[in-house]
Design an enzyme around this catalytic site. Sequence first.
Site, mmCIF file in Angstrom:
data_model
loop_
_atom_site.group_PDB
_atom_site.id
_atom_site.type_symbol
_atom_site.label_atom_id
_atom_site.label_comp_id
_atom_site.label_asym_id
_atom_site.label_seq_id
_atom_site.Cartn_x
_atom_site.Cartn_y
_atom_site.Cartn_z
ATOM 1 N N ASP A 99 -1.706 6.652 6.362
ATOM 2 C CA ASP A 99 -1.702 5.224 6.674
ATOM 3 C C ASP A 99 -2.715 4.977 7.793
ATOM 4 O O ASP A 99 -3.040 5.905 8.548
ATOM 5 C CB ASP A 99 -0.283 4.841 7.129
ATOM 6 C CG ASP A 99 -0.025 3.355 6.967
ATOM 7 O OD1 ASP A 99 -0.886 2.653 6.410
ATOM 8 O OD2 ASP A 99 1.048 2.901 7.395
ATOM 9 N N THR A 139 -5.835 -1.513 6.733
ATOM 10 C CA THR A 139 -5.882 -2.979 6.816
ATOM 11 C C THR A 139 -7.307 -3.420 7.147
ATOM 12 O O THR A 139 -7.596 -4.595 7.196
ATOM 13 C CB THR A 139 -4.934 -3.471 7.929
ATOM 14 O OG1 THR A 139 -5.187 -2.699 9.098
ATOM 15 C CG2 THR A 139 -3.489 -3.352 7.534
ATOM 16 N N LYS A 143 0.851 -1.209 0.000
ATOM 17 C CA LYS A 143 0.000 0.000 0.000
ATOM 18 C C LYS A 143 0.884 1.255 0.000
ATOM 19 O O LYS A 143 0.709 2.154 -0.826
ATOM 20 C CB LYS A 143 -0.944 -0.007 1.223
ATOM 21 C CG LYS A 143 -1.895 -1.204 1.220
ATOM 22 C CD LYS A 143 -2.837 -1.204 2.394
ATOM 23 C CE LYS A 143 -2.162 -1.469 3.719
ATOM 24 N NZ LYS A 143 -1.575 -2.816 3.826
ATOM 25 N N THR A 144 1.855 1.294 0.917
ATOM 26 C CA THR A 144 2.752 2.457 0.988
ATOM 27 C C THR A 144 3.589 2.535 -0.285
ATOM 28 O O THR A 144 3.835 3.623 -0.826
ATOM 29 C CB THR A 144 3.692 2.317 2.205
ATOM 30 O OG1 THR A 144 2.905 1.976 3.340
ATOM 31 C CG2 THR A 144 4.462 3.590 2.469
ATOM 32 N N ARG A 178 6.752 -7.916 2.238
ATOM 33 C CA ARG A 178 7.551 -7.425 3.378
ATOM 34 C C ARG A 178 8.217 -8.584 4.108
ATOM 35 O O ARG A 178 9.383 -8.499 4.502
ATOM 36 C CB ARG A 178 6.690 -6.617 4.356
ATOM 37 C CG ARG A 178 7.537 -6.105 5.533
ATOM 38 C CD ARG A 178 6.755 -5.290 6.518
ATOM 39 N NE ARG A 178 6.328 -4.041 5.935
ATOM 40 C CZ ARG A 178 5.154 -3.476 6.166
ATOM 41 N NH1 ARG A 178 4.308 -4.051 6.992
ATOM 42 N NH2 ARG A 178 4.839 -2.335 5.607
HETATM 43 P P1 ADP Z 1 2.077 -1.908 3.292
HETATM 44 O O1 ADP Z 1 2.110 -0.412 3.174
HETATM 45 O O2 ADP Z 1 0.943 -2.540 2.534
HETATM 46 O O3 ADP Z 1 2.131 -2.387 4.713
HETATM 47 P P2 ADP Z 1 4.639 -1.725 1.970
HETATM 48 O O4 ADP Z 1 4.234 -0.897 0.807
HETATM 49 O O5 ADP Z 1 5.399 -1.028 3.057
HETATM 50 O O6 ADP Z 1 3.388 -2.500 2.575
HETATM 51 O O7 ADP Z 1 5.502 -2.951 1.396
HETATM 52 C C1 ADP Z 1 6.514 -3.604 2.144
HETATM 53 C C2 ADP Z 1 7.700 -3.910 1.266
HETATM 54 O O8 ADP Z 1 7.337 -4.903 0.327
HETATM 55 C C3 ADP Z 1 8.200 -2.725 0.447
HETATM 56 O O9 ADP Z 1 9.253 -2.066 1.085
HETATM 57 C C4 ADP Z 1 8.690 -3.333 -0.839
HETATM 58 O O10 ADP Z 1 10.078 -3.628 -0.760
HETATM 59 C C5 ADP Z 1 7.946 -4.635 -0.932
HETATM 60 N N1 ADP Z 1 6.873 -4.619 -1.943
HETATM 61 C C6 ADP Z 1 5.560 -4.394 -1.710
HETATM 62 N N2 ADP Z 1 4.859 -4.507 -2.849
HETATM 63 C C7 ADP Z 1 5.722 -4.812 -3.816
HETATM 64 C C8 ADP Z 1 5.589 -5.079 -5.228
HETATM 65 N N3 ADP Z 1 4.400 -5.064 -5.835
HETATM 66 N N4 ADP Z 1 6.713 -5.366 -5.924
HETATM 67 C C9 ADP Z 1 7.909 -5.422 -5.315
HETATM 68 N N5 ADP Z 1 8.102 -5.191 -3.983
HETATM 69 C C10 ADP Z 1 7.033 -4.898 -3.242
#
Ligand code: ADP
Length: 361
Positions: free
Chosen positions: A125, A174, A80-81, A233
């Site tokens: 977030d 989430t 998401k981030t 992650r």
């Molecule tokens: P969320 O915000 O959903 O908790 P993040 O965006 O922080 O998750 O993602 C965590 C890590 O996973 C990121 O730092 C990145 O390295 C990896 N990641 C997430 N989505 C992808 C994607 N589609 N392709 C490659 N790496 C990804």
Amino acid sequence: MRERKITGSAPAANPAAASASPAIADTSEKANDSLRPTRLVDMIGQKAVADRLRVALEACRKRGEPLPHILFDGPPGLGKTTFATVLHQELKVELAMTSGPALDKKGDVMPFLTNAAEGSILFIDEIHRLPKSVEEFIYPVMEDFRVDVVLGEGVAARTLNLPLKRFTIIGATTRSGMLSSPLRDRFHMHEHLEFYDVAELARIVTVNAAKLKTTITHEAAMELAHRSRGTPRLANARLRWVRDYATARSDGVVTETVAREALDMQEIDREGLDRQDRRYLEALIQVFAGGPTGVEALAATLAISQDTLSDEVEPFLLRSHFIIRTPRGRCATPKAYDHLGFRQPKAKPKEFGQETLFGPA
Ligand code: ADP
């Protein structure tokens, strides 16, 4: 292009607050950042989401308008981030980052709104944790790019409409079910992120191993992908651990054997479940006779918060069919009994409705 990463309250007025975060959290965030893709083409998986975002990007570029407000939902660690940071890099606009719990009152969100440049992105977030008063305060922002400030009290009260620049709010949650419908409806795009399949995770592991200057075999990448709960992650975290293990115990090359040994040492099993997942299933089977039981009772037994269970533990267990959710609570499936080596009960819980699901022990 400038990225302002601010997570404290009243951030613009107090930049020192941002640097006051604990060093350890800062380090892990930086480590995570170094593996984050920066362009939409580099995003692996989530193809349908990426395709729709590409259309939105192209349309807003052609019209010279800001992106529409976008809501991302899905379990933690799915991107998401990352999608928000990728959109800001694609558009070369400013990005400010905050979270629902950090915006305690209207005054906390005000600096973000008034400082937002034309076309910039404000990423919020955990938007489901925005207090109601702040949520209502941002309704006119999302609709008409204005804030309504009430001056005075009682009959003498006057409302001052303050126009803002046109910018984009990207929310991440989430728990989309906890979002009020007026807030949800103000997002023009709703994007749900799904768990990644093994091939996609293996690609992420291979690309990130190269970024970390680590040699990894295809078999080892597949092994890591299998054991990462469908979550990039976790795949990144497990890759870092396996890389350390390879350096300490071997010649630095991550082979399948090295990956297996390293993950076994961390008690991550063949299905990718960790100690916490297994404790959850053990409690459900041993303490609650396989269920149905409520999340409150499980949380109390495990001494883990309900939020952690609902947000981090259960989504993957549900998706990989270790548990099911019924109106009366959670139930362990035959797969969970098998995986943990427990005998399945002779009588099936009512919720399963299908005779075949619980065979004889
Ligand atoms: P969320 O915000 O959903 O908790 P993040 O965006 O922080 O998750 O993602 C965590 C890590 O996973 C990121 O730092 C990145 O390295 C990896 N990641 C997430 N989505 C992808 C994607 N589609 N392709 C490659 N790496 C990804």
